[in-house]
Design a protein around this motif. Sequence first.
Motif, PDB file in Angstrom:
ATOM      1  N   SER A  15       0.827  -1.203   0.000  1.00  0.00           N
ATOM      2  CA  SER A  15       0.000   0.000   0.000  1.00  0.00           C
ATOM      3  C   SER A  15       0.865   1.258   0.000  1.00  0.00           C
ATOM      4  CB  SER A  15      -1.002  -0.002   1.157  1.00  0.00           C
ATOM      5  OG  SER A  15      -0.355   0.062   2.393  1.00  0.00           O
ATOM      6  N   GLN A  45      -6.240   9.473  -1.728  1.00  0.00           N
ATOM      7  CA  GLN A  45      -6.930   8.311  -1.163  1.00  0.00           C
ATOM      8  C   GLN A  45      -5.944   7.167  -0.911  1.00  0.00           C
ATOM      9  OE1 GLN A  45     -10.232   8.154  -0.100  1.00  0.00           O
ATOM     10  NE2 GLN A  45      -9.391   6.328   0.852  1.00  0.00           N
ATOM     11  N   ASP A  52      -5.325   5.364   2.586  1.00  0.00           N
ATOM     12  CA  ASP A  52      -5.442   3.905   2.733  1.00  0.00           C
ATOM     13  C   ASP A  52      -4.160   3.308   3.328  1.00  0.00           C
ATOM     14  OD1 ASP A  52      -7.968   4.107   1.605  1.00  0.00           O
ATOM     15  OD2 ASP A  52      -7.347   3.336  -0.356  1.00  0.00           O
TER      16      ASP A  52
END
Length: 86
Positions: free
Chosen positions: A18, A43, A47
């Motif tokens: 991520s 975003q 996350d």
Amino acid sequence: MERDIHSGYNDLMQVEMSVKTAQKMVGSATMSLDKEMLEGAKQAVADAHVRLTEARHQATGVDEPFLRRCEQELQQAEQQLNEALK
């Protein structure tokens, strides 16, 4: 009897993936300055922060250097994104 086996390694790899995704998205978005790409990068950073926080709650002391490095990489990407959003 089935047992749910939880692997800390998988959690750490998800954090790393991520963070890497956020870095790539931030890089592309800041080069193009495309509004939608910038939002997507924002975003992705959010996350990655969630994954990092979750991993920290489950971390052992051995994981700390890895998590610290991921956190630093994410902070650098976030700073780059914030500069582009100014």
